[in-house]
Design an enzyme around this catalytic site. Structure first.
Site, mmCIF file in Angstrom:
data_model
loop_
_atom_site.group_PDB
_atom_site.id
_atom_site.type_symbol
_atom_site.label_atom_id
_atom_site.label_comp_id
_atom_site.label_asym_id
_atom_site.label_seq_id
_atom_site.Cartn_x
_atom_site.Cartn_y
_atom_site.Cartn_z
ATOM 1 N N ARG A 34 56.028 62.397 42.092
ATOM 2 C CA ARG A 34 57.154 61.634 41.543
ATOM 3 C C ARG A 34 58.006 62.488 40.605
ATOM 4 N NH1 ARG A 34 54.308 55.675 40.749
ATOM 5 N NH2 ARG A 34 55.110 54.841 42.711
ATOM 6 N N GLY A 63 52.462 54.761 45.423
ATOM 7 C CA GLY A 63 52.042 55.844 44.547
ATOM 8 C C GLY A 63 50.679 56.390 44.932
ATOM 9 N N LYS A 83 45.937 46.108 45.611
ATOM 10 C CA LYS A 83 46.738 44.992 45.076
ATOM 11 C C LYS A 83 46.857 43.920 46.152
ATOM 12 C CE LYS A 83 49.457 48.199 42.329
ATOM 13 N NZ LYS A 83 50.718 48.959 42.400
ATOM 14 N N GLY A 128 55.367 48.991 46.024
ATOM 15 C CA GLY A 128 55.854 47.606 45.917
ATOM 16 C C GLY A 128 57.329 47.509 46.270
HETATM 17 P P1 ADP Z 1 49.661 52.039 46.516
HETATM 18 O O1 ADP Z 1 49.774 52.620 45.126
HETATM 19 O O2 ADP Z 1 49.720 53.087 47.571
HETATM 20 O O3 ADP Z 1 50.626 50.921 46.745
HETATM 21 P P2 ADP Z 1 47.468 50.323 45.712
HETATM 22 O O4 ADP Z 1 47.833 50.579 44.289
HETATM 23 O O5 ADP Z 1 47.621 48.964 46.239
HETATM 24 O O6 ADP Z 1 48.192 51.404 46.663
HETATM 25 O O7 ADP Z 1 45.908 50.667 45.931
HETATM 26 C C1 ADP Z 1 45.349 51.937 45.730
HETATM 27 C C2 ADP Z 1 43.899 51.819 45.378
HETATM 28 O O8 ADP Z 1 43.199 51.009 46.296
HETATM 29 C C3 ADP Z 1 43.181 53.139 45.370
HETATM 30 O O9 ADP Z 1 42.891 53.509 44.037
HETATM 31 C C4 ADP Z 1 41.881 52.860 46.171
HETATM 32 O O10 ADP Z 1 40.724 53.363 45.550
HETATM 33 C C5 ADP Z 1 41.846 51.349 46.205
HETATM 34 N N1 ADP Z 1 41.076 50.797 47.335
HETATM 35 C C6 ADP Z 1 41.226 51.050 48.643
HETATM 36 N N2 ADP Z 1 40.285 50.419 49.373
HETATM 37 C C7 ADP Z 1 39.504 49.754 48.494
HETATM 38 C C8 ADP Z 1 38.331 48.931 48.626
HETATM 39 N N3 ADP Z 1 37.782 48.680 49.812
HETATM 40 N N4 ADP Z 1 37.806 48.416 47.488
HETATM 41 C C9 ADP Z 1 38.360 48.689 46.284
HETATM 42 N N5 ADP Z 1 39.448 49.459 46.095
HETATM 43 C C10 ADP Z 1 40.016 49.982 47.191
HETATM 44 MG MG MG Z 2 49.055 51.917 43.257
#
Ligand code: ADP
Ligand code: MG
Length: 405
Positions: free
Chosen positions: A37, A360, A202, A384
């Site tokens: 970023r 992210g 999330k 998001g």
């Molecule tokens: P992004 O930032 O790409 O939008 P999110 O913030 O929604 O993604 O999620 C990222 C997190 O999700 C990572 O830190 C990862 O460890 C967690 N994650 C992925 N699969 C699982 C799971 N099965 N249980 C708990 N956490 C998970």
């Molecule tokens: Mg995230």
């Protein structure tokens, strides 16, 4: 779409430009683990300093909830930015207080400074428009104009994203413009087959996306934390895995709707189940309908999609012409649970068409797993924000810059 550009602000020579970036980088023990970023902000920074502006960078980091929380200081970000730019980047110990004012006053034309975390002040994310406006008024005193370039926060009605852009003459920066170019290609007339891959943690934030994507896509692949809510909706026990019990009916509704529309919602057939949430946890691969059928019983936690699922997902991805991926398939931060994310990332690099990674943590994941940015069509800095764009939602941080859906 008529987003105001930097040119619309007129000559910037000698002017103090507030640059709202999204420098919310992942940190571990005070070290930046992915500076994507920061690097994504460099083109706009270069354009502004090249034009002779004095640039005051503002950003948030993490969720300190309106209090000063040391571990969310932007100081390491200012240091990294200084390295990348090859010049001194002074850092203000507050956002718009005495330190910020002194730092801004010391800037010469073409200089860059970073202010402390916006979210250390409650006004930034306050639900009260009056409180946000009051904080934005204080921020506005830092400069003459605002260039808004924090794509990752354009879906948030927050003081530095929305109210500040109303108070000062404002435009979008180059990062927002380039993000919108790509997202437009995903919405206007995406080449088919079109697959969307969803994961991450999330869960409830992302479930809503499915409803909006159903009319537009051919398949939706579900991994990450949200897969367990789908498995539970089908009546399977999921042990101690991430689960949103109050979303079960909603999820059943999506599954019915997908069937009616002929959209494939592809769910995992196998899962990596761990004894506990830890890098060195014991773990086994189990069919998705028998997660509790391990020596860990109902304490088992699903931390990744299994290898069969990963291979099936990869097949769908490779045979699509348009792929959007948001959210890691598992807890990729732990080696043992990064396999699904790695296989999916690899498949995205082999897409004969447009592949976009958004989010992210997703962006950090592909870099941490050894992929380079240019192996993908685009890596979006906003998770998001890009999802809400694809949903066709109103994005306050863009509309305030003249953009219309
Ligand atoms: P992004 O930032 O790409 O939008 P999110 O913030 O929604 O993604 O999620 C990222 C997190 O999700 C990572 O830190 C990862 O460890 C967690 N994650 C992925 N699969 C699982 C799971 N099965 N249980 C708990 N956490 C998970
Ligand atoms: Mg995230």
């Amino acid at each position: 779409m008529s987003l105001r550009t930097i040119e619309s602000l007129g000559s910037l020579a000698g002017k103090t430009v507030i640059l709202r970036c999204d420098l919310n980088v992942p940190l571990k023990d005070g070290e930046i683990t992915d500076d994507g970023r920061i690097r994504a902000s460099l083109p706009t920074l270069g354009a502004l300093t090249g034009a002779g502006a004095r640039v005051v960078v503002i950003s948030h980091l993490g969720r300190p909830d309106g209090e000063v929380v040391e571990k969310y200081s932007l100081a390491p970000v200012a240091a990294r930015l200084s390295e990348l730019l090859g010049v001194d980047v002074p850092f203000a110990a507050d956002t718009c207080g005495p330190s910020a004012k002194a730092v801004v006053a010391s800037l010469g034309d073409g200089d860059v400074a970073v202010m402390e975390n916006l979210r250390f002040t409650p006004g930034e994310t306050s639900k009260s428009a009056d409180e946000r406006r009051a904080f934005a008024g204080q921020l506005a005193e830092l400069g003459d104009v605002l260039v808004s370039d924090g794509f990752g926060v354009v879906h948030r009605k927050q003081a530095s994203v929305y109210e500040l852009a109303e108070i000062l003459p404002s435009s979008a920066g180059l990062l927002i413009a380039s993000e919108l170019d790509v997202l437009d290609r995903l919405t206007a007339s995406p080449q088919k087959p079109y697959a969307v891959v969803l994961g991450g943690s999330k869960v409830s934030d992302k479930l809503g996306v499915i409803e909006h994507l159903l009319p537009r896509v051919d398949s939706i692949l579900i991994g990450g934390g949200m897969l367990f809510t789908f498995l539970a909706a089908q009546g399977h026990a999921v042990g101690a895995s991430l689960l949103e019990n109050d979303q079960l009916d909603t999820v059943r509704g999506y599954l019915d709707e997908a069937t009616k529309r002929g959209v494939d919602i592809v769910l995992p057939t196998d899962v990596v189940v761990a004894s506990t949430f830890a890098a060195d946890a014991e773990h086994v691969v189990r069919p998705a309908d028998s997660i509790e059928n391990t020596e860990f019983g109902d304490a088992g936690i699903g931390l990744d999609i299994g290898p069969d699922t990963a291979a099936a997902f990869a097949g769908v991805i490779r045979s699509s012409k348009t792929v959007f991926w948001n959210g890691p398939m598992g807890v990729f931060e732990f080696d043992a649970f990064s396999g699904g994310t790695k296989t999916v990332a690899q498949a995205l690099t082999e897409v004969d068409g447009l592949s976009v990674v958004g989010g992210g943590d997703s962006a950090a994941a592909v870099r941490a797993l050894g992929f380079s940015d240019d192996q993908f069509g685009h890596i979006s800095t906003g998770g998001g924000a890009s999802l809400e764009f694809l949903e066709g939602k109103h994005l306050p941080g863009l509309e305030v810059l003249g953009w219309q859906a």
